[in-house]
Write a protein that holds these residues in place. Structure first.
Motif, mmCIF file in Angstrom:
data_model
loop_
_atom_site.group_PDB
_atom_site.id
_atom_site.type_symbol
_atom_site.label_atom_id
_atom_site.label_comp_id
_atom_site.label_asym_id
_atom_site.label_seq_id
_atom_site.Cartn_x
_atom_site.Cartn_y
_atom_site.Cartn_z
ATOM 1 N N UNK A 147 31.314 123.163 52.037
ATOM 2 C CA UNK A 147 30.090 123.211 52.730
ATOM 3 C C UNK A 147 29.085 123.865 52.376
ATOM 4 N N UNK A 148 29.310 125.358 52.075
ATOM 5 C CA UNK A 148 28.571 126.270 51.666
ATOM 6 C C UNK A 148 27.648 125.938 50.400
ATOM 7 N N UNK A 149 28.343 125.465 49.557
ATOM 8 C CA UNK A 149 27.861 124.907 48.257
ATOM 9 C C UNK A 149 26.847 123.826 48.348
ATOM 10 N N UNK A 150 27.207 122.701 49.254
ATOM 11 C CA UNK A 150 26.452 121.747 49.621
ATOM 12 C C UNK A 150 25.103 122.226 50.231
ATOM 13 N N UNK A 176 9.329 111.491 37.789
ATOM 14 C CA UNK A 176 10.585 112.148 37.239
ATOM 15 C C UNK A 176 10.832 113.419 38.239
ATOM 16 N N UNK A 177 9.920 113.957 38.774
ATOM 17 C CA UNK A 177 10.537 114.834 39.801
ATOM 18 C C UNK A 177 11.371 114.326 41.223
ATOM 19 N N UNK A 178 10.765 113.245 41.117
ATOM 20 C CA UNK A 178 11.428 112.463 42.431
ATOM 21 C C UNK A 178 12.854 111.903 42.064
ATOM 22 N N UNK A 179 13.242 111.383 40.877
ATOM 23 C CA UNK A 179 14.332 111.126 40.393
ATOM 24 C C UNK A 179 15.360 112.501 40.391
ATOM 25 N N UNK A 180 14.808 113.626 39.938
ATOM 26 C CA UNK A 180 15.786 114.883 39.949
ATOM 27 C C UNK A 180 16.167 115.006 41.426
ATOM 28 N N UNK A 181 15.052 115.136 42.459
ATOM 29 C CA UNK A 181 15.410 115.310 43.724
ATOM 30 C C UNK A 181 16.583 114.207 44.247
ATOM 31 N N UNK A 182 16.309 113.009 43.846
ATOM 32 C CA UNK A 182 17.163 112.013 44.109
ATOM 33 C C UNK A 182 18.826 112.349 44.133
ATOM 34 N N UNK A 183 18.888 113.093 42.719
ATOM 35 C CA UNK A 183 20.206 113.214 42.142
ATOM 36 C C UNK A 183 20.525 114.404 42.711
ATOM 37 N N UNK A 184 19.939 115.317 43.159
ATOM 38 C CA UNK A 184 20.083 116.509 43.940
ATOM 39 C C UNK A 184 20.762 116.260 45.567
ATOM 40 N N UNK A 185 19.933 115.374 45.938
ATOM 41 C CA UNK A 185 20.154 114.941 47.423
ATOM 42 C C UNK A 185 21.455 114.152 47.392
ATOM 43 N N UNK A 186 21.738 113.210 46.476
ATOM 44 C CA UNK A 186 22.979 112.289 46.371
ATOM 45 C C UNK A 186 24.139 113.595 46.199
ATOM 46 N N UNK A 187 23.747 114.456 45.139
ATOM 47 C CA UNK A 187 24.905 115.447 44.991
ATOM 48 C C UNK A 187 25.213 116.260 46.168
ATOM 49 N N UNK A 188 24.348 116.767 46.885
ATOM 50 C CA UNK A 188 24.481 117.386 48.205
ATOM 51 C C UNK A 188 25.339 116.454 49.054
ATOM 52 N N UNK A 189 25.237 115.511 49.187
ATOM 53 C CA UNK A 189 25.700 114.605 50.186
ATOM 54 C C UNK A 189 27.235 114.292 49.701
ATOM 55 N N UNK A 190 27.657 114.089 48.443
ATOM 56 C CA UNK A 190 29.052 113.854 48.058
ATOM 57 C C UNK A 190 29.451 115.158 47.982
ATOM 58 N N UNK A 191 28.976 116.264 47.674
ATOM 59 C CA UNK A 191 29.393 117.755 47.775
ATOM 60 C C UNK A 191 30.008 117.827 49.160
ATOM 61 N N UNK A 192 29.173 117.803 50.338
ATOM 62 C CA UNK A 192 29.545 117.899 51.707
ATOM 63 C C UNK A 192 30.795 116.785 51.814
ATOM 64 N N UNK A 193 30.683 115.601 51.552
ATOM 65 C CA UNK A 193 31.884 114.625 51.714
ATOM 66 C C UNK A 193 33.095 115.006 51.105
ATOM 67 N N UNK A 194 33.301 115.933 49.959
ATOM 68 C CA UNK A 194 34.440 116.408 49.471
ATOM 69 C C UNK A 194 34.750 117.447 50.212
ATOM 70 N N UNK A 195 34.146 118.077 50.941
ATOM 71 C CA UNK A 195 34.710 119.286 51.852
ATOM 72 C C UNK A 195 35.338 118.650 53.204
ATOM 73 N N UNK A 196 35.175 117.324 53.458
ATOM 74 C CA UNK A 196 35.823 116.696 54.610
ATOM 75 C C UNK A 196 37.057 116.217 54.496
ATOM 76 N N UNK A 197 37.970 116.518 55.540
ATOM 77 C CA UNK A 197 39.302 115.996 55.538
ATOM 78 C C UNK A 197 39.443 115.357 57.167
#
Length: 292
Positions: A147-150, A176-197
């Motif tokens: 969660x902290x990583x996300x 290009x900056x918006x694509x980078x932000x899209x990757x980061x936001x998606x990465x944050x989401x799935x990182x947070x989901x990886x923390x879930x049980x």
């Protein structure tokens, strides 16, 4: 009993669609923020508000499109509407604080760090508040380190996006900056989901289901707003074409003009008197000999 989680019930469809919505919201928000820097003060707040709402709506829509592919084996998933829409309000509000701070203070280090931190915390808060609105016959638990990583990913992504909004003015670099932000936001989401049980309550199970059906009506409003915002951006020439030619320092000093030929008076090809920023730095005609 430990529940079996599947975050990709529809394969790559939901991650790709969620990523595209995050990119769309980021692109609209960054262009609106950049546009606010080239308009008079009375219109600045309007462009910044449109940018904040675009980014917040894009991130929120991205989250719940991704959640359409989320399922827990043997459990039907629903959502609490007040909490779900509260997460949208939090996203827009906290993103707005960061954007207004940078929009009025400029690209100073303090403004970017403060605005990026507030915006990133808003993105993370939206994610976990949206998860708190999920209703199922079980209990959600999170791994603290993940969660902290996300949250760190969200803050870094938001700070980078705000820097890009005030520092990158070309259309393609901004895209290009918006694509980078899209990757980061998606990465944050799935990182947070990886923390879930999910720990299921005793006696639950027997019926499988995803959250797709209850989420579709909730996404209509923010999705329509993003379409309208895109139309506004497309019909503003300064948003698409960027800075006019007369702001080019080389053009202002006659770069590339044959010697002996005086500079021509340049007339704006677009812009209105309601937007004096689109007329600034217009070169003057050379004064006739003897008039000093």
């Amino acid at each position: 009993m430990q529940g079996t989680i599947d975050g990709f019930s529809y394969g790559a469809v939901t991650p790709v669609a969620a990523f595209l919505m995050a990119c769309l919201g980021a692109a609209l928000g960054l262009r609106c923020t950049t546009r606010s820097l080239r308009t008079e003060r009375s219109f600045k707040a309007g462009w910044l508000a449109l940018g904040a709402t675009s980014i917040g709506s894009g991130i929120w829509t991205m989250h719940f499109i991704a959640m359409m592919g989320f399922s827990v084996d043997g459990v039907v998933i629903g959502y609490d509407r007040p909490i779900t829409f509260a997460s949208l309000a939090v996203a827009i509000g906290m993103v707005g604080v960061g954007i207004f701070l940078v929009g009025y203070r400029g690209a100073t280090r303090m403004a970017l760090v403060t605005g990026g931190t507030i915006t990133g915390l808003g993105v993370a808060t939206m994610h976990y508040l949206g998860m708190a609105g999920m209703r199922l016959d079980g209990q959600l638990e999170y791994d603290t380190v993940t969660v902290a990583l996300s949250v760190v990913i969200a803050v870094v992504a938001a700070t980078t996006a705000l820097w890009a909004a005030v520092s990158i003015h070309g259309f393609l670099p901004s895209l290009g900056a918006s694509v980078v932000m899209g990757v980061a936001v998606s990465g944050m989401h799935y990182t947070g989901m990886a923390a879930l049980s999910v720990h299921l309550h005793p006696g639950s199970g027997g019926v499988s289901g995803t959250a797709a059906a209850p989420l579709v009506p909730l996404l209509i409003g923010p999705g329509c707003f993003l379409v309208i915002a895109a139309v506004v951006v497309m019909f503003d020439p300064l948003m698409v074409l960027g800075t006019p030619d007369w702001n080019d320092p080389g053009a202002a000093h006659g770069a590339g003009r044959p010697a002996g030929i005086p500079a021509q008076r340049q007339v704006p090809r677009f812009g209105t008197h309601a937007d004096p920023a689109s007329f600034h730095s217009r070169p003057r005609d050379p004064a006739p000999p003897g008039e000093w």
